[in-house]
Design an enzyme around this catalytic site. Structure first.
Site, short mmCIF file in Angstrom:
data_model
loop_
_atom_site.label_atom_id
_atom_site.label_comp_id
_atom_site.label_asym_id
_atom_site.label_seq_id
_atom_site.Cartn_x
_atom_site.Cartn_y
_atom_site.Cartn_z
N GLY A 226 0.83 -1.20 0.00
CA GLY A 226 0.00 0.00 0.00
C GLY A 226 0.87 1.24 0.00
O GLY A 226 1.98 1.24 -0.52
N GLU A 227 0.35 2.34 0.57
CA GLU A 227 1.06 3.62 0.66
C GLU A 227 1.27 4.28 -0.69
O GLU A 227 1.95 5.30 -0.77
CB GLU A 227 2.43 3.46 1.34
N GLY A 228 0.75 3.73 -1.77
CA GLY A 228 1.06 4.25 -3.10
C GLY A 228 2.39 3.76 -3.62
O GLY A 228 2.89 4.25 -4.65
#
Length: 341
Positions: free
Chosen positions: A305-307
């Site tokens: 996640g987190e981009g």
């Protein structure tokens, strides 16, 4: 912008007004590709990426000077059902880690020259438990969608969408189950590392939530309101805002695609300006991308996640732009083009 009409209908109206790509710019970009010092098509998807960017930026030679990763963070009431390997406090702790520059996304953005903005969405007030009631009221959903729209500043030329939120793979699985059917097992994965009884609780929570809200789930925006979270609504708003500003978007992984899937369910053309940055190791992500009609740029076995996957794809996209704008044509290089068959 969203306050004049019924909250969810105003979102629907905005989605229906999204502008198309410039086919003229795309055609001009392809024409340039045909003249560059290489066999036609030899750069594969790099050529497609360059034409894609040109079509949304509206110019034959796209630029990539201000890419941005926007990470939206929220907490979820369903975590109280024991669906996650981590407590909700981890979401705030990760916000501090982002600010201190200690997260993976900080390193990836630094490596590829990508800006990073992180948006907290009422972390101390989790959404309601979706197994018992709707996650959000309609007005809250619309307001959070609007916040996501306003988070995208002018001047950005590529938007990477990311998220952080303990419990958000549970709500993402519920969204996919509601939109695509099958069984909860088709969409539920290990997320941040649940297994055994916790994984069984996660599966049960998704089943219970979708069964509870099923009478209302024919409307994708009700799916977002009832089963989603603030980061889901904000990411959907950011994706729409980018489209309104002709900014191409790179989607991250499983949870980001839950927001994207809502938009796609409202309007099949809603994600035309989006690329899939990577294939997540969260099992159902490949099927989600298939349904969205997206082929991922990278497949690195990531599920952070987190981009992070979207940000990694920026390096590849920068290479596509550099080749498109920096390579010489056959005429400029005085190189003979293809002859005969």
């Amino acid at each position: 912008m969203l306050a004049d009409a019924a909250p969810l209908d105003s979102i629907r109206h905005l989605i229906g007004k999204m502008p198309p790509a410039s086919e003229r710019a795309a055609a001009a970009a392809r024409a340039r590709q045909a003249e560059l010092t290489k066999p036609q098509g030899s750069l594969g998807r790099l050529e497609e990426i360059a034409a894609f960017l040109a079509s949304w930026q509206g110019k034959p030679s796209p630029t990539l000077d201000r890419p941005l990763v926007a990470v939206f963070a929220a907490n979820h009431g369903v975590v109280a059902k024991g669906v996650s390997a981590y407590p909700p406090s981890v979401t705030r702790a990760m916000m501090q880690n982002f600010s201190a520059g200690g997260a993976a996304i900080n390193q990836i953005c630094g490596a590829f020259g990508v800006g990073l903005k992180v948006f907290e969405l009422a972390l101390d007030i989790p959404t309601k438990d979706i197994t018992e009631e709707p996650a959000m009221e309609a007005a809250e959903t619309a307001a959070t969608f609007a916040f996501g729209m306003e988070a995208i500043d002018g001047g950005v030329d590529l938007l990477c969408v990311g998220e952080m939120g303990i419990g958000n793979t549970t709500v993402a699985a519920a969204i996919f189950y509601a939109l695509y059917g099958g069984s909860a097992a088709d969409w539920v994965g290990r997320g941040a590392g649940v297994e055994g009884e916790a994984l069984a609780r996660k599966m049960a929570a998704v089943e219970t939530a979708v069964a509870l809200h099923r009478p209302f789930l024919s409307d994708p925006l009700e799916v977002m309101r009832r089963l989603g979270g603030r980061e889901i609504a904000a990411m959907a708003g950011a994706i729409v805002a980018a489209r309104m500003q002709n900014i191409p978007v790179v989607l991250d992984g499983y949870v980001v695609c839950a927001a994207a899937a809502i938009l796609h369910a409202v309007d099949k053309s809603a994600l035309d300006h989006c690329l899939a940055g990577h294939l997540s190791a969260e099992g159902a992500h490949g099927e989600v991308l298939r349904r969205l009609g997206k082929i991922p740029l990278l497949d690195l076995g990531m599920r952070l996640g987190e981009g992070s996957g979207a940000a990694l794809a920026v390096g590849l996209i920068k290479a596509a732009v550099a080749c498109h704008t920096g390579m010489a044509t056959f005429a400029e290089a005085q190189v003979a083009g293809k002859v005969g068959g």
